[in-house]
Design an enzyme around this catalytic site. Structure first.
Site, short mmCIF file in Angstrom:
data_model
loop_
_atom_site.label_atom_id
_atom_site.label_comp_id
_atom_site.label_asym_id
_atom_site.label_seq_id
_atom_site.Cartn_x
_atom_site.Cartn_y
_atom_site.Cartn_z
N GLY A 27 53.18 101.03 25.62
CA GLY A 27 53.91 101.93 24.72
C GLY A 27 55.06 101.24 23.99
O GLY A 27 55.26 101.44 22.79
N ASN A 28 55.79 100.39 24.74
CA ASN A 28 56.96 99.75 24.13
C ASN A 28 56.56 98.82 22.98
O ASN A 28 57.36 98.52 22.11
CB ASN A 28 57.73 98.96 25.19
CG ASN A 28 56.90 97.83 25.77
OD1 ASN A 28 55.83 98.07 26.34
ND2 ASN A 28 57.36 96.62 25.60
N LYS A 144 48.21 113.76 35.35
CA LYS A 144 48.88 112.96 34.32
C LYS A 144 49.83 113.83 33.48
O LYS A 144 49.38 114.71 32.74
CB LYS A 144 47.80 112.33 33.43
CG LYS A 144 48.31 111.58 32.24
CD LYS A 144 48.73 110.18 32.59
CE LYS A 144 49.27 109.47 31.35
NZ LYS A 144 50.05 108.29 31.69
N LYS A 227 45.25 103.80 29.78
CA LYS A 227 44.88 102.70 28.88
C LYS A 227 44.71 101.37 29.62
O LYS A 227 43.93 100.52 29.20
CB LYS A 227 45.87 102.56 27.72
CG LYS A 227 47.22 101.98 28.10
CD LYS A 227 47.46 100.64 27.47
CE LYS A 227 48.61 99.87 28.04
NZ LYS A 227 49.62 100.40 28.89
N LYS A 289 48.55 99.15 35.97
CA LYS A 289 48.40 97.76 35.47
C LYS A 289 47.87 96.86 36.56
O LYS A 289 46.96 96.05 36.35
CB LYS A 289 49.74 97.22 34.95
CG LYS A 289 50.25 98.01 33.76
CD LYS A 289 51.57 97.50 33.26
CE LYS A 289 52.30 98.57 32.49
NZ LYS A 289 51.49 99.28 31.48
#
Ligand code: ADP
Ligand code: MG
Length: 328
Positions: A27-28, A144, A227, A289
């Site tokens: 996102g960043n 979520k 993602k 991640k």
């Protein structure tokens, strides 16, 4: 003469160290630190494009994927605010819309960045659907959180319309949606047919548009996919040697946020699994991640790297980040 008679601007320089790499942008990397207003998004995407272009110029074949958290949150809110004027659209439509918007921004920024480093490629974004299981436990246990925080009265209105909302404490209530496991990149064959050293493909943004197969037909479903997990699936689907998860920290850490915090460098899947079991990685952020990096390598990928966008190139060269590689 090498390259003679070819369009040199599209002639990829490949070296023995060149890899097919999937880069997952967090996102960043595609929104400002506090805001997803258009100019912040544009600036962030331009920065990310510069970092990716450097890898392409090194000769790597790159597939890009990206998150969409802030963008899909904003879109849901817009739907809500205009509910009495324009019919709201389902969540899978919102994912598709943000995928397309971010796709065009990334493609445009990447084309420009590649031109600047004299490494022009055909850059294209694919609207990408991802298969999920209609029986995934996520359907009965949504986990979520997405979109804005609202007060209890507003949340109750949404609940009355059939949505799941949860009291998240001080900041208010938030919508909770299912996040089933991504199973298959439905655009895999299209991606494969486009992939070459002359192309850079942007695919499966926002984790992909979730679809289920029912009686042989595909149907979009209201969920959001992680993602990072989709990036691992994509990386395996395109036969990438390396998956790089680009976020805002240089590496995953043990004891994160404590005085004993220690960065994790090169690590085997078995050792990382054991750190995961000890609870070192927060479920809504570093957890997926680490899980994505593990899945990619455990399923045959050569290496997965978790690092910051600012260290993308060093990460790709194995010089920084959390580098997950099987034991020799
Ligand atoms: P992205 O938008 O790139 O997906 P996230 O915010 O979801 O980024 O995840 C990155 C964040 O994970 C870091 O900024 C950090 O605050 C948090 N984090 C949680 N646990 C860890 C850990 N063990 N090591 C490093 N970062 C961690
Ligand atoms: Mg995240």
């Amino acid at each position: 003469m090498p390259g003679e008679g070819r369009d040199s601007s599209f002639c990829a320089v490949t070296s023995p160290q060149a890899h097919r790499i999937v880069i997952a942008l967090g996102g960043n990397a595609i929104a400002g630190p506090d805001s997803a207003d258009p100019s912040s998004q544009q600036a962030a995407v331009t920065r990310a494009a510069g970092a990716i272009a450097a890898l392409v110029a090194d000769g790597h074949e790159v597939v890009v994927t990206h998150g969409n958290g802030p963008q899909v949150g904003n879109l849901l809110l817009k739907n809500e605010l205009t509910r009495d004027v324009v019919p709201p659209v389902p969540l899978d439509w919102c994912v598709a819309q943000t995928q397309a918007t971010l796709g065009f921004l990334i493609v445009t920024a990447l084309e420009a960045a590649l031109r600047e480093v004299d490494a022009e490629r055909l850059v294209t974004a694919l609207v990408t659907r991802v298969l999920v299981d209609g029986e995934d436990p996520a359907w009965t246990h949504p986990t979520k959180p997405i979109g804005q925080y609202v007060d209890e009265a507003q949340a109750r209105e949404h609940i009355a319309r059939g949505e799941s909302w949860e009291d998240r404490g001080e900041r208010g209530w938030r919508r909770i949606v299912p996040s089933p496991q991504p199973l298959e990149i439905l655009e895999r064959a299209a991606i494969e047919s486009l992939l070459s050293p002359r192309t850079v493909i942007v695919a499966a943004g926002g984790g992909g548009i979730p679809m289920v197969r029912e009686d042989g037909r595909l149907r979009g479903v209201e969920a959001v996919l992680d993602k990072d997990l989709t990036a691992a699936l994509l990386a395996r689907a395109v036969g990438a040697e390396r998956l790089i998860i680009a976020t805002d920290v240089e590496a995953a850490a043990i004891g994160f946020g404590t005085p004993d915090e220690e960065r994790i460098g090169a690590v085997t899947p078995a050792a990382l699994r054991s750190l995961q079991d000890q609870g070192h990685f927060a479920s809504g952020s570093m957890g997926p991640k680490v899980e994505a990096a593990l899945r990619f390598v455990e399923q045959g990928g050569r290496s997965a790297v978790i690092t910051s966008l600012a260290h993308l190139r060093e990460g790709a060269e194995g010089r920084t980040g959390t580098i997950v590689e099987p034991e020799e």
